[in-house]
Design a protein around this motif. Structure first.
Motif, PDB file in Angstrom:
ATOM      1  N   THR A  24       0.849  -1.180   0.000  1.00  0.00           N
ATOM      2  CA  THR A  24       0.000   0.000   0.000  1.00  0.00           C
ATOM      3  C   THR A  24       0.889   1.236   0.000  1.00  0.00           C
ATOM      4  OG1 THR A  24      -1.632  -1.192   1.299  1.00  0.00           O
ATOM      5  CG2 THR A  24      -1.839   1.185   1.260  1.00  0.00           C
ATOM      6  N   ALA A  25       0.492   2.253  -0.746  1.00  0.00           N
ATOM      7  CA  ALA A  25       1.249   3.506  -0.773  1.00  0.00           C
ATOM      8  C   ALA A  25       0.292   4.673  -0.599  1.00  0.00           C
ATOM      9  CB  ALA A  25       2.003   3.647  -2.085  1.00  0.00           C
ATOM     10  N   TYR A  26       0.805   5.745   0.014  1.00  0.00           N
ATOM     11  CA  TYR A  26       0.024   6.966   0.152  1.00  0.00           C
ATOM     12  C   TYR A  26       0.954   8.156   0.070  1.00  0.00           C
ATOM     13  CZ  TYR A  26       1.462   7.105   5.091  1.00  0.00           C
ATOM     14  OH  TYR A  26       2.192   7.135   6.257  1.00  0.00           O
ATOM     15  N   SER A  27       0.390   9.297  -0.311  1.00  0.00           N
ATOM     16  CA  SER A  27       1.190  10.519  -0.406  1.00  0.00           C
ATOM     17  C   SER A  27       0.513  11.637   0.372  1.00  0.00           C
ATOM     18  CB  SER A  27       1.357  10.941  -1.874  1.00  0.00           C
ATOM     19  OG  SER A  27       0.116  11.286  -2.440  1.00  0.00           O
ATOM     20  N   THR A  28       1.324  12.516   0.909  1.00  0.00           N
ATOM     21  CA  THR A  28       0.836  13.683   1.635  1.00  0.00           C
ATOM     22  C   THR A  28       1.654  14.897   1.217  1.00  0.00           C
ATOM     23  OG1 THR A  28       2.343  13.317   3.495  1.00  0.00           O
ATOM     24  CG2 THR A  28       0.151  12.343   3.665  1.00  0.00           C
ATOM     25  N   CYS A  29       1.042  16.066   1.345  1.00  0.00           N
ATOM     26  CA  CYS A  29       1.732  17.332   1.093  1.00  0.00           C
ATOM     27  C   CYS A  29       1.521  18.231   2.300  1.00  0.00           C
ATOM     28  CB  CYS A  29       1.186  18.018  -0.151  1.00  0.00           C
ATOM     29  SG  CYS A  29       1.580  17.173  -1.676  1.00  0.00           S
ATOM     30  N   SER A  30       2.597  18.751   2.838  1.00  0.00           N
ATOM     31  CA  SER A  30       2.506  19.658   3.981  1.00  0.00           C
ATOM     32  C   SER A  30       3.156  20.987   3.621  1.00  0.00           C
ATOM     33  CB  SER A  30       3.186  19.039   5.196  1.00  0.00           C
ATOM     34  OG  SER A  30       4.540  18.780   4.913  1.00  0.00           O
ATOM     35  N   LYS A  31       2.713  22.039   4.285  1.00  0.00           N
ATOM     36  CA  LYS A  31       3.259  23.367   4.016  1.00  0.00           C
ATOM     37  C   LYS A  31       4.732  23.414   4.408  1.00  0.00           C
ATOM     38  CE  LYS A  31      -0.844  26.188   4.273  1.00  0.00           C
ATOM     39  NZ  LYS A  31      -1.481  27.336   4.877  1.00  0.00           N
ATOM     40  N   SER A  32       5.509  24.055   3.549  1.00  0.00           N
ATOM     41  CA  SER A  32       6.943  24.147   3.786  1.00  0.00           C
ATOM     42  C   SER A  32       7.466  25.426   3.153  1.00  0.00           C
ATOM     43  CB  SER A  32       7.642  22.932   3.174  1.00  0.00           C
ATOM     44  OG  SER A  32       9.035  23.075   3.259  1.00  0.00           O
ATOM     45  N   SER A  33       8.456  26.015   3.773  1.00  0.00           N
ATOM     46  CA  SER A  33       9.027  27.249   3.231  1.00  0.00           C
ATOM     47  C   SER A  33       9.892  26.950   1.999  1.00  0.00           C
ATOM     48  CB  SER A  33       9.858  27.958   4.287  1.00  0.00           C
ATOM     49  OG  SER A  33      10.911  27.115   4.724  1.00  0.00           O
ATOM     50  N   GLY A  34      10.475  25.749   1.918  1.00  0.00           N
ATOM     51  CA  GLY A  34      11.347  25.416   0.795  1.00  0.00           C
ATOM     52  C   GLY A  34      10.661  24.586  -0.269  1.00  0.00           C
ATOM     53  N   GLY A  35       9.343  24.461  -0.219  1.00  0.00           N
ATOM     54  CA  GLY A  35       8.616  23.621  -1.169  1.00  0.00           C
ATOM     55  C   GLY A  35       8.299  24.351  -2.461  1.00  0.00           C
ATOM     56  N   LYS A  36       7.383  23.755  -3.221  1.00  0.00           N
ATOM     57  CA  LYS A  36       6.954  24.369  -4.478  1.00  0.00           C
ATOM     58  C   LYS A  36       5.435  24.498  -4.474  1.00  0.00           C
ATOM     59  CE  LYS A  36       6.890  20.037  -7.055  1.00  0.00           C
ATOM     60  NZ  LYS A  36       7.294  19.361  -8.265  1.00  0.00           N
ATOM     61  N   ALA A  37       4.921  25.323  -5.385  1.00  0.00           N
ATOM     62  CA  ALA A  37       3.485  25.542  -5.463  1.00  0.00           C
ATOM     63  C   ALA A  37       2.807  24.276  -5.989  1.00  0.00           C
ATOM     64  CB  ALA A  37       3.184  26.717  -6.375  1.00  0.00           C
ATOM     65  N   VAL A  38       1.917  23.697  -5.199  1.00  0.00           N
ATOM     66  CA  VAL A  38       1.228  22.465  -5.559  1.00  0.00           C
ATOM     67  C   VAL A  38      -0.268  22.682  -5.393  1.00  0.00           C
ATOM     68  CG1 VAL A  38       0.845  20.052  -4.914  1.00  0.00           C
ATOM     69  CG2 VAL A  38       3.152  20.994  -4.890  1.00  0.00           C
ATOM     70  N   ARG A  39      -1.030  22.348  -6.421  1.00  0.00           N
ATOM     71  CA  ARG A  39      -2.486  22.429  -6.334  1.00  0.00           C
ATOM     72  C   ARG A  39      -3.073  21.053  -6.054  1.00  0.00           C
ATOM     73  NH1 ARG A  39      -6.562  22.243 -10.281  1.00  0.00           N
ATOM     74  NH2 ARG A  39      -4.959  21.976 -11.847  1.00  0.00           N
ATOM     75  N   LEU A  40      -2.593  20.036  -6.785  1.00  0.00           N
ATOM     76  CA  LEU A  40      -3.073  18.657  -6.634  1.00  0.00           C
ATOM     77  C   LEU A  40      -1.889  17.707  -6.576  1.00  0.00           C
ATOM     78  CD1 LEU A  40      -5.869  18.688  -9.368  1.00  0.00           C
ATOM     79  CD2 LEU A  40      -6.197  18.900  -6.914  1.00  0.00           C
ATOM     80  N   HIS A  41      -2.097  16.540  -5.939  1.00  0.00           N
ATOM     81  CA  HIS A  41      -1.070  15.502  -5.922  1.00  0.00           C
ATOM     82  C   HIS A  41      -1.741  14.135  -5.910  1.00  0.00           C
ATOM     83  CE1 HIS A  41      -1.416  14.069  -1.699  1.00  0.00           C
ATOM     84  NE2 HIS A  41      -1.944  15.259  -1.520  1.00  0.00           N
ATOM     85  N   ARG A  42      -0.971  13.103  -6.308  1.00  0.00           N
ATOM     86  CA  ARG A  42      -1.436  11.723  -6.232  1.00  0.00           C
ATOM     87  C   ARG A  42      -0.232  10.807  -6.077  1.00  0.00           C
ATOM     88  NH1 ARG A  42      -3.402   9.954 -12.311  1.00  0.00           N
ATOM     89  NH2 ARG A  42      -1.376  10.134 -13.319  1.00  0.00           N
ATOM     90  N   VAL A  43      -0.500   9.608  -5.579  1.00  0.00           N
ATOM     91  CA  VAL A  43       0.554   8.627  -5.371  1.00  0.00           C
ATOM     92  C   VAL A  43       0.567   7.654  -6.551  1.00  0.00           C
ATOM     93  CG1 VAL A  43      -0.901   7.047  -4.036  1.00  0.00           C
ATOM     94  CG2 VAL A  43       1.562   7.037  -3.683  1.00  0.00           C
ATOM     95  N   GLU A  44       1.753   7.176  -6.884  1.00  0.00           N
ATOM     96  CA  GLU A  44       1.930   6.186  -7.936  1.00  0.00           C
ATOM     97  C   GLU A  44       2.666   4.995  -7.331  1.00  0.00           C
ATOM     98  OE1 GLU A  44       3.520   6.707 -12.284  1.00  0.00           O
ATOM     99  OE2 GLU A  44       5.214   6.474 -10.914  1.00  0.00           O
ATOM    100  N   ILE A  45       2.175   3.781  -7.590  1.00  0.00           N
ATOM    101  CA  ILE A  45       2.820   2.581  -7.067  1.00  0.00           C
ATOM    102  C   ILE A  45       3.055   1.618  -8.216  1.00  0.00           C
ATOM    103  CG2 ILE A  45       0.653   1.442  -6.465  1.00  0.00           C
ATOM    104  CD1 ILE A  45       2.036   0.304  -3.988  1.00  0.00           C
ATOM    105  N   LYS A  46       4.219   0.972  -8.218  1.00  0.00           N
ATOM    106  CA  LYS A  46       4.544  -0.039  -9.222  1.00  0.00           C
ATOM    107  C   LYS A  46       4.564  -1.396  -8.533  1.00  0.00           C
ATOM    108  CE  LYS A  46       7.006   3.081 -12.087  1.00  0.00           C
ATOM    109  NZ  LYS A  46       7.450   3.130 -13.410  1.00  0.00           N
TER     110      LYS A  46
END
Length: 119
Positions: free
Chosen positions: A51-73
């Motif tokens: 099982t895989a999951y992804s999260t995005c948290s606020k960070s000063s060194g991050g990038k502008a993100v509107r949407l995200h998703r996880v990919e698993i092989k």
């Protein structure tokens, strides 16, 4: 690896990825100029499936993100000659404050995982 096997593996990955994505939900990010740092995690669930999951948290060194998703092989051993088929599954697109989840089926092995983002 022969060309026919390579084509069949790619076709299976396209079919499995398309059927597992589900509905795509689009929600605006919390703030237009917010910066996020996204990470992907993998584990085994209670039944032994990768099982895989992804999260995005606020960070000063991050990038502008509107949407995200996880990919698993996932690797799956098939047939009497035990050939390995690799396929890719994607979680749903979610906003930056939520989790995106996806899991492989039974008798699968984890090949890799990552997070994809959209601005």
């Amino acid at each position: 690896m022969q060309w026919g096997k390579r084509f069949a593996t790619g076709a299976l990955a396209m079919v499995m990825g398309a059927s597992a994505t589900g509905l795509i939900t689009a929600a605006p990010a919390e703030a237009a100029g917010a910066k996020y740092k996204c990470k992907a995690y993998a584990k085994l669930d209670g039944l032994g499936r990768p099982t895989a999951y992804s999260t995005c948290s606020k960070s000063s060194g991050g990038k502008a993100v509107r949407l995200h998703r996880v990919e698993i092989k996932c690797d799956q051993v098939q047939g009497a000659r035990e050939h390995v088929v690799t396929y890719t599954l994607h979680g749903p697109w979610v906003s930056a404050g939520k989790k995106s989840n996806v899991k492989c089926g039974f008798k699968n092995y984890l090949r890799g995982f990552s997070v994809q983002t959209k601005r």
